[in-house]
Each structure stands twice: as structure tokens, then as C-alpha cells.
Design an enzyme around this catalytic site. Structure first.
Site, PDB file in Angstrom:
ATOM      1  N   ARG A 170      11.266   3.807   3.503  1.00  0.00           N
ATOM      2  CA  ARG A 170      10.843   2.763   4.454  1.00  0.00           C
ATOM      3  C   ARG A 170      12.078   1.911   4.742  1.00  0.00           C
ATOM      4  O   ARG A 170      12.785   1.500   3.814  1.00  0.00           O
ATOM      5  CB  ARG A 170       9.728   1.896   3.884  1.00  0.00           C
ATOM      6  CG  ARG A 170       9.461   0.668   4.769  1.00  0.00           C
ATOM      7  CD  ARG A 170       8.235  -0.100   4.364  1.00  0.00           C
ATOM      8  NE  ARG A 170       7.018   0.607   4.754  1.00  0.00           N
ATOM      9  CZ  ARG A 170       5.803   0.075   4.688  1.00  0.00           C
ATOM     10  NH1 ARG A 170       5.632  -1.154   4.238  1.00  0.00           N
ATOM     11  NH2 ARG A 170       4.743   0.779   5.050  1.00  0.00           N
ATOM     12  N   ARG A 214       0.778  -1.229   0.000  1.00  0.00           N
ATOM     13  CA  ARG A 214       0.000   0.000   0.000  1.00  0.00           C
ATOM     14  C   ARG A 214       0.815   1.288   0.000  1.00  0.00           C
ATOM     15  O   ARG A 214       0.590   2.177  -0.826  1.00  0.00           O
ATOM     16  CB  ARG A 214      -0.949   0.060   1.217  1.00  0.00           C
ATOM     17  CG  ARG A 214      -2.209  -0.730   1.052  1.00  0.00           C
ATOM     18  CD  ARG A 214      -2.629  -1.320   2.365  1.00  0.00           C
ATOM     19  NE  ARG A 214      -1.662  -2.337   2.714  1.00  0.00           N
ATOM     20  CZ  ARG A 214      -1.756  -3.625   2.327  1.00  0.00           C
ATOM     21  NH1 ARG A 214      -2.803  -4.014   1.669  1.00  0.00           N
ATOM     22  NH2 ARG A 214      -0.814  -4.491   2.632  1.00  0.00           N
ATOM     23  N   THR A 215       1.751   1.394   0.940  1.00  0.00           N
ATOM     24  CA  THR A 215       2.420   2.680   1.126  1.00  0.00           C
ATOM     25  C   THR A 215       3.222   3.056  -0.119  1.00  0.00           C
ATOM     26  O   THR A 215       3.136   4.192  -0.604  1.00  0.00           O
ATOM     27  CB  THR A 215       3.328   2.616   2.374  1.00  0.00           C
ATOM     28  OG1 THR A 215       2.563   2.041   3.435  1.00  0.00           O
ATOM     29  CG2 THR A 215       3.797   3.989   2.778  1.00  0.00           C
ATOM     30  N   HIS A 238       4.960   5.483  11.710  1.00  0.00           N
ATOM     31  CA  HIS A 238       4.414   5.428  10.347  1.00  0.00           C
ATOM     32  C   HIS A 238       3.429   6.609  10.276  1.00  0.00           C
ATOM     33  O   HIS A 238       2.213   6.414  10.255  1.00  0.00           O
ATOM     34  CB  HIS A 238       3.719   4.079  10.145  1.00  0.00           C
ATOM     35  CG  HIS A 238       3.426   3.706   8.725  1.00  0.00           C
ATOM     36  ND1 HIS A 238       3.488   4.597   7.668  1.00  0.00           N
ATOM     37  CD2 HIS A 238       3.060   2.514   8.173  1.00  0.00           C
ATOM     38  CE1 HIS A 238       3.171   3.969   6.551  1.00  0.00           C
ATOM     39  NE2 HIS A 238       2.913   2.708   6.829  1.00  0.00           N
ATOM     40  N   LYS A 264      26.149  -3.894  -3.177  1.00  0.00           N
ATOM     41  CA  LYS A 264      27.623  -3.843  -3.227  1.00  0.00           C
ATOM     42  C   LYS A 264      28.179  -3.271  -1.936  1.00  0.00           C
ATOM     43  O   LYS A 264      29.375  -3.025  -1.825  1.00  0.00           O
ATOM     44  CB  LYS A 264      28.070  -2.976  -4.401  1.00  0.00           C
ATOM     45  CG  LYS A 264      27.573  -3.432  -5.752  1.00  0.00           C
ATOM     46  CD  LYS A 264      28.029  -2.451  -6.840  1.00  0.00           C
ATOM     47  CE  LYS A 264      27.218  -2.624  -8.116  1.00  0.00           C
ATOM     48  NZ  LYS A 264      27.456  -1.489  -9.044  1.00  0.00           N
TER      49      LYS A 264
END
Ligand code: ASP
Ligand code: CP
Length: 325
Positions: free
Chosen positions: A112, A63-64, A140, A91
């Protein structure tokens, strides 16, 4: 049609629930609802033509990530298709260097990350605003804003409600942000915190809301099971899943995880449990659900969780527009 941005957000990162006051929240809700009406009537918006957003998702999302991208596109902006998998993160590139890189190509970043401290690391090097799309078990905040929009739109008010936050309140970042945002800005009647033993709301979050609870005479009750009396008392039941990815592998099957499994019967939301609920109340969940929220209530009009995720698009449009316009 011209929309009024929330001026206090211009050029700002969105990091935590505590940065929003009631004036900002009311204005964001109004803006999100105006954008919803506009988009749902088939019209388009070009306010962010030529602006570029890059999502940096070090953790999975349905969703986000997609609603931030859709919000940017629906405002006329563009999105860089950066994927952590397949990037130079593999890397050994540091978060700071990756943020510096994508920041130099973008007007706004959406981050996130599984670590709480990643947000501060990112904002310390980014020249452009960073949207916190979930920092570990921390916060959040855009979810809390869309949750507040959902309550306001569905119930017609936020002041005066009784809400139960249910599930993994220890690691669940949505409930940390939501408890802070609601208690600081609204006169709630009562908050129930319903969590299995070992998964209770962290003391630091309780400390952060203590002054508001006292000052606004908001009652708070912490319990381990969702009784019929609590269900009957609530205007909002807000369920959350066990954040099992936040428990070290060694602990899988051990305490909190086992406790949640054992306590599931005490917190499960299903048709039988809603028997004592009011006619006018809503069931919310930030999603994804696992098995703490039964599909047997999906067609009940009080099940608001799919509408809730849709409100997320419009709240994120309101946020991006205010930050960038
Ligand atoms: N989607 C929400 C989050 O990322 C809730 C969850 O995953 O349980 O915090
Ligand atoms: N509510 C929420 O954050 O959902 P995702 O984890 O799917 O983005």
C-alpha cells in the site's frame, strides 16, 4: 478438505480490477465462501505451511493490512512484521531497494502506497507476486473483489442490481476498482454516481467503463445529491469518505474539501435517508467512515459494512491461496 485454487492467479501479482474476468470472480467467490464455511465451523487450513508474506504499508490501514495478515496465518503461512516506520526507508532507501530486500525474504508482498506509480515500480523489481493493497488514488482491487463477494452473498446476485457509488469518487480508489470490476463482468441495471461538485468520478475511469456500459445497456447517471428516488431505486448504496489526505495541505479548506463539507447533507447516509429504501437492499462502505455514514443505522439489518469487512478476510484467503498454492 481440499480447496480448488483459481488457476489463472497462480504466481500472478494482483494489480488492477481489469485483470479479472467473470470466470475468475465467480471462482474466487465460491472459494472464499467455502473457506468461510470451513473456518466458521472451527476447522483449520495448512495449505500455505512454510510460505511467507511481507506487507509493505507506506500508508495507514486497519482492515487491509490485518485481514491480509490474518488470511495468511489462517492458511498456515507466516507473516514478516515489517514496518515502514523504523525501517531504512527513513534513511532514504528507495522503494525499489526496499521491495528488492523484502522480496528476497518472502513468497508474496502486499503493498500500500500513497503514489499511484509505486505499484509499477514495485512489480518491476519484485521476483514474487505483489498484491496491490491501494496505490494512491488509483485502485484497490482486492477491496473490489471483497465488495463483489459481499453483494453476491448478501443479495444472492450481482447481475441486474442498481448501485449508487457515493462520496469522493475522484480520489476514492475503492470506487474506481469497483466500478470497473462490476461493469466489466456483470449486467448491472443502473449505476448512480453521486459526488459533490469537484469530486466526480475521473474521466479516465469513465472512459475505461464506457464500452461495457454501452454493450451491456447499463444506465449511468451522475448527480450531486442522494435523492429519495435514488435511494428507493438502489439495491446497494456504497458510501465513501472524503480522501482528505490526497489533497495537498495548501488546498485544505479550499475547493474540494470545502465542497465535501458543504455537500455532506446531500450525501449523508442515516436513518432518515433509509426511509425510502427497499426492505431488501444493503448499505456498504469500505471503511473507515468519518461522518458520511451515521452510526444510527448500525443495527439496521441492511447495514452491511461490518459484514463486508469480514468478507475481506475470506476473499483475501481465496486470493493468497490461489496465488501461492
Ligand atoms: N480504506 C479504503 C482505502 O484505503 C477507503 C478509505 O480509506 O476511505 O482506500
Ligand atoms: N477498506 C480499507 O482499505 O480499509 P483500511 O484502509 O483500514 O485498510
Amino acid at each position: 478438505m481440499s480447496f480448488t485454487p483459481v488457476a489463472s492467479l497462480k504466481g500472478k501479482s494482483v494489480c488492477a480490477a481489469s485483470q479479472f474476468d467473470r470466470t475468475d470472480i465467480d471462482a474466487l467467490i465460491e472459494l472464499a465462501r467455502a473457506m468461510k464455511a470451513h473456518i466458521e465451523s472451527g476447522q483449520t487450513i495448512h495449505a500455505l505451511d512454510g510460505r511467507v508474506m511481507t506487507p509493505l504499508f507506506y500508508e495507514d490501514s486497519s482492515r487491509t493490512l490485518s485481514s491480509f495478515c490474518a488470511a495468511m496465518l489462517r492458511l498456515g503461512g507466516q507473516v514478516v512484521n515489517f514496518k515502514v516506520e523504523g525501517s531504512s526507508v527513513n534513511k532514504g532507501e528507495t522503494l525499489e531497494d526496499t521491495v528488492r530486500t523484502l522480496d528476497s525474504y518472502s513468497d508474496v508482498l502486499v503493498l500500500r502506497h500513497p503514489k499511484v506509480e509505486a505499484l509499477a515500480q514495485a512489480t518491476s523489481v519484485a521476483q514474487h507476486p505483489v498484491m496491490n493493497a491501494g496505490n494512491g488514488s488509483g485502485e484497490h482491487p482486492t477491496q473490489a473483489l471483497l465488495d463483489t463477494l459481499t453483494i453476491s452473498a448478501e443479495l444472492g446476485r450481482v447481475d441486474g442490481i442498481t448501485i449508487a457509488l457515493i462520496g469522493d469518487l475522484k480520489m476514492g480508489r475503492t470506487v474506481h476498482s469497483l466500478l470497473k470490476l462490476l461493469t466489466h463482468n456483470f449486467s448491472l441495471a443502473k449505476v448512480y454516481l453521486v459526488a459533490p461538485a469537484g469530486l466526480e468520478m475521473p474521466q479516465e475511469v469513465l472512459d475505461a467503463v464506457a464500452a461495457d456500459l454501452t454493450q451491456k445497456h447499463i444506465a449511468l447517471e451522475q448527480v450531486h445529491a442522494l435523492s429519495p428516488a435514488i435511494v428507493a431505486d438502489c439495491d446497494v448504496l456504497y458510501a465513501t469518505r472524503l480522501q482528505k489526505e490526497r489533497f495537498p495541505a495548501a488546498a485544505a479548506g479550499a475547493d474540494p474539501v470545502a465542497a465535501f463539507q458543504k455537500a455532506k447533507e446531500d450525501i449523508l447516509i442515516n436513518k432518515a435517508r433509509l426511509e425510502s429504501a427497499k426492505e431488501k437492499m444493503i448499505v456498504m462502505h469500505p471503511l473507515p467512515r468519518v461522518d458520511e455514514l451515521s452510526t444510527d443505522i448500525d443495527s439496521d439489518p441492511r447495514a452491511a459494512y461490518f459484514r463486508q469487512m469480514k468478507y475481506g478476510l475470506f476473499m483475501r484467503m481465496a486470493i493468497l491461496y490461489s496465488v501461492l498454492a
